[in-house]
Design an enzyme around this catalytic site. Structure first.
Site, PDB file in Angstrom:
ATOM      1  N   HIS A  19      -3.442  -1.376   2.669  1.00  0.00           N
ATOM      2  CA  HIS A  19      -4.434  -2.333   3.159  1.00  0.00           C
ATOM      3  C   HIS A  19      -5.834  -1.833   2.827  1.00  0.00           C
ATOM      4  O   HIS A  19      -6.034  -0.640   2.557  1.00  0.00           O
ATOM      5  CB  HIS A  19      -4.275  -2.529   4.661  1.00  0.00           C
ATOM      6  CG  HIS A  19      -3.089  -3.351   5.015  1.00  0.00           C
ATOM      7  ND1 HIS A  19      -2.571  -3.400   6.283  1.00  0.00           N
ATOM      8  CD2 HIS A  19      -2.315  -4.178   4.265  1.00  0.00           C
ATOM      9  CE1 HIS A  19      -1.536  -4.215   6.300  1.00  0.00           C
ATOM     10  NE2 HIS A  19      -1.359  -4.689   5.087  1.00  0.00           N
ATOM     11  N   LYS A  23      -6.951   2.060   1.460  1.00  0.00           N
ATOM     12  CA  LYS A  23      -6.852   2.273   0.012  1.00  0.00           C
ATOM     13  C   LYS A  23      -7.381   3.647  -0.402  1.00  0.00           C
ATOM     14  O   LYS A  23      -6.781   4.325  -1.227  1.00  0.00           O
ATOM     15  CB  LYS A  23      -7.569   1.167  -0.752  1.00  0.00           C
ATOM     16  CG  LYS A  23      -6.835  -0.164  -0.700  1.00  0.00           C
ATOM     17  CD  LYS A  23      -7.457  -1.176  -1.599  1.00  0.00           C
ATOM     18  CE  LYS A  23      -6.908  -2.570  -1.391  1.00  0.00           C
ATOM     19  NZ  LYS A  23      -5.489  -2.708  -1.253  1.00  0.00           N
ATOM     20  N   THR A  45       0.800  -3.244  -5.364  1.00  0.00           N
ATOM     21  CA  THR A  45       0.150  -4.535  -5.238  1.00  0.00           C
ATOM     22  C   THR A  45      -1.134  -4.486  -6.058  1.00  0.00           C
ATOM     23  O   THR A  45      -1.621  -3.408  -6.418  1.00  0.00           O
ATOM     24  CB  THR A  45      -0.104  -4.872  -3.760  1.00  0.00           C
ATOM     25  OG1 THR A  45      -0.684  -3.742  -3.113  1.00  0.00           O
ATOM     26  CG2 THR A  45       1.196  -5.244  -3.047  1.00  0.00           C
ATOM     27  N   THR A  47      -4.711  -5.003  -6.238  1.00  0.00           N
ATOM     28  CA  THR A  47      -5.933  -4.211  -6.147  1.00  0.00           C
ATOM     29  C   THR A  47      -5.605  -2.728  -6.087  1.00  0.00           C
ATOM     30  O   THR A  47      -6.222  -1.915  -6.790  1.00  0.00           O
ATOM     31  CB  THR A  47      -6.755  -4.627  -4.912  1.00  0.00           C
ATOM     32  OG1 THR A  47      -6.936  -6.049  -4.934  1.00  0.00           O
ATOM     33  CG2 THR A  47      -8.103  -3.948  -4.887  1.00  0.00           C
ATOM     34  N   THR A  48      -4.632  -2.374  -5.278  1.00  0.00           N
ATOM     35  CA  THR A  48      -4.240  -0.973  -5.135  1.00  0.00           C
ATOM     36  C   THR A  48      -3.800  -0.392  -6.476  1.00  0.00           C
ATOM     37  O   THR A  48      -4.237   0.696  -6.866  1.00  0.00           O
ATOM     38  CB  THR A  48      -3.118  -0.836  -4.089  1.00  0.00           C
ATOM     39  OG1 THR A  48      -3.575  -1.364  -2.840  1.00  0.00           O
ATOM     40  CG2 THR A  48      -2.699   0.604  -3.908  1.00  0.00           C
ATOM     41  N   SER A  65      -2.213  -9.228  -5.734  1.00  0.00           N
ATOM     42  CA  SER A  65      -2.752  -8.637  -4.509  1.00  0.00           C
ATOM     43  C   SER A  65      -1.868  -9.058  -3.338  1.00  0.00           C
ATOM     44  O   SER A  65      -1.289 -10.154  -3.350  1.00  0.00           O
ATOM     45  CB  SER A  65      -4.184  -9.108  -4.278  1.00  0.00           C
ATOM     46  OG  SER A  65      -5.039  -8.517  -5.228  1.00  0.00           O
ATOM     47  N   GLY A  66      -1.794  -8.196  -2.325  1.00  0.00           N
ATOM     48  CA  GLY A  66      -0.936  -8.461  -1.173  1.00  0.00           C
ATOM     49  C   GLY A  66      -1.088  -9.849  -0.580  1.00  0.00           C
ATOM     50  O   GLY A  66      -0.101 -10.576  -0.430  1.00  0.00           O
ATOM     51  N   ASP A  71       2.852  -8.498  -1.667  1.00  0.00           N
ATOM     52  CA  ASP A  71       3.794  -7.893  -0.717  1.00  0.00           C
ATOM     53  C   ASP A  71       5.178  -8.514  -0.890  1.00  0.00           C
ATOM     54  O   ASP A  71       6.197  -7.819  -0.838  1.00  0.00           O
ATOM     55  CB  ASP A  71       3.324  -8.083   0.725  1.00  0.00           C
ATOM     56  CG  ASP A  71       2.050  -7.323   1.039  1.00  0.00           C
ATOM     57  OD1 ASP A  71       1.779  -6.299   0.384  1.00  0.00           O
ATOM     58  OD2 ASP A  71       1.318  -7.759   1.951  1.00  0.00           O
ATOM     59  N   HIS A  98      -2.097 -11.969   6.070  1.00  0.00           N
ATOM     60  CA  HIS A  98      -0.713 -11.988   5.588  1.00  0.00           C
ATOM     61  C   HIS A  98       0.191 -11.065   6.408  1.00  0.00           C
ATOM     62  O   HIS A  98       1.167 -10.518   5.890  1.00  0.00           O
ATOM     63  CB  HIS A  98      -0.665 -11.653   4.091  1.00  0.00           C
ATOM     64  CG  HIS A  98      -1.218 -10.308   3.737  1.00  0.00           C
ATOM     65  ND1 HIS A  98      -2.532  -9.977   3.891  1.00  0.00           N
ATOM     66  CD2 HIS A  98      -0.612  -9.213   3.223  1.00  0.00           C
ATOM     67  CE1 HIS A  98      -2.716  -8.726   3.497  1.00  0.00           C
ATOM     68  NE2 HIS A  98      -1.563  -8.241   3.091  1.00  0.00           N
TER      69      HIS A  98
END
Length: 152
Positions: A19, A23, A45, A47-48, A65-66, A71, A98
């Site tokens: 999250h 990060k 995911t 961005t990570t 992205s999540g 996810d 989410h």
């Protein structure tokens, strides 16, 4: 449900998720363990995954992205036996839009009995385990048997 075995390979498929408020913590953890992680297949995911690749040069399969479905993409791969370990630094102090996806991801990781770390200590335990760089048998639901029983 009946169980069967699955072999987690020596070269594992590891999903990295964090999250927003976590990060930096995950990135620092990846940098500390980069020499070990580069021997495995990494997914994350969106961005990570992009942050990890940019900061470390590690090859990372970055999904969405999540909040946009990442996810759920990771969860689907867990269900398909394509993810062996989940490192998921989630933020227990802040709700995210989410949250249902987060719960579903953790549920699937539990159903399919893969190692999961949700904090630094557990992530360290997993990566420092003798099983991390060797193949290991785990018990998983016997889906073909489950389906056959349901279709009788």
């Amino acid at each position: 449900m009946e169980l069967t075995t699955r072999t987690l390979p020596e070269r594992k498929h590891i999903a990295l998720v964090a999250h927003d408020h976590c990060k930096k913590m995950l990135l620092n953890w990846v940098q500390r363990h980069q020499a070990l992680l580069e021997k495995h297949n990494l997914s994350a995911t969106g961005t990570t995954g992009n942050l990890i690749h940019r900061e470390t040069g590690l090859e990372v399969n970055a999904m969405l992205s999540g909040p946009l479905g990442g996810d759920q993409q990771v969860g689907a791969q867990i269900s398909e036996g394509k993810i062996d370990v989940l490192i998921f630094f989630w933020d227990p102090l802040n709700a995210v839009p989410h949250d249902p996806d987060v719960k579903a991801l953790l549920r699937l990781a539990t159903v399919w009995n893969i190692p999961v770390a949700t904090n630094l200590s557990t992530a360290d335990f997993i990566i420092e385990s003798p099983h991390f760089n060797s193949s290991v048998e785990i018990l998983i639901p016997d889906y073909p048997r489950y389906l056959a029983e349901r279709l009788k």
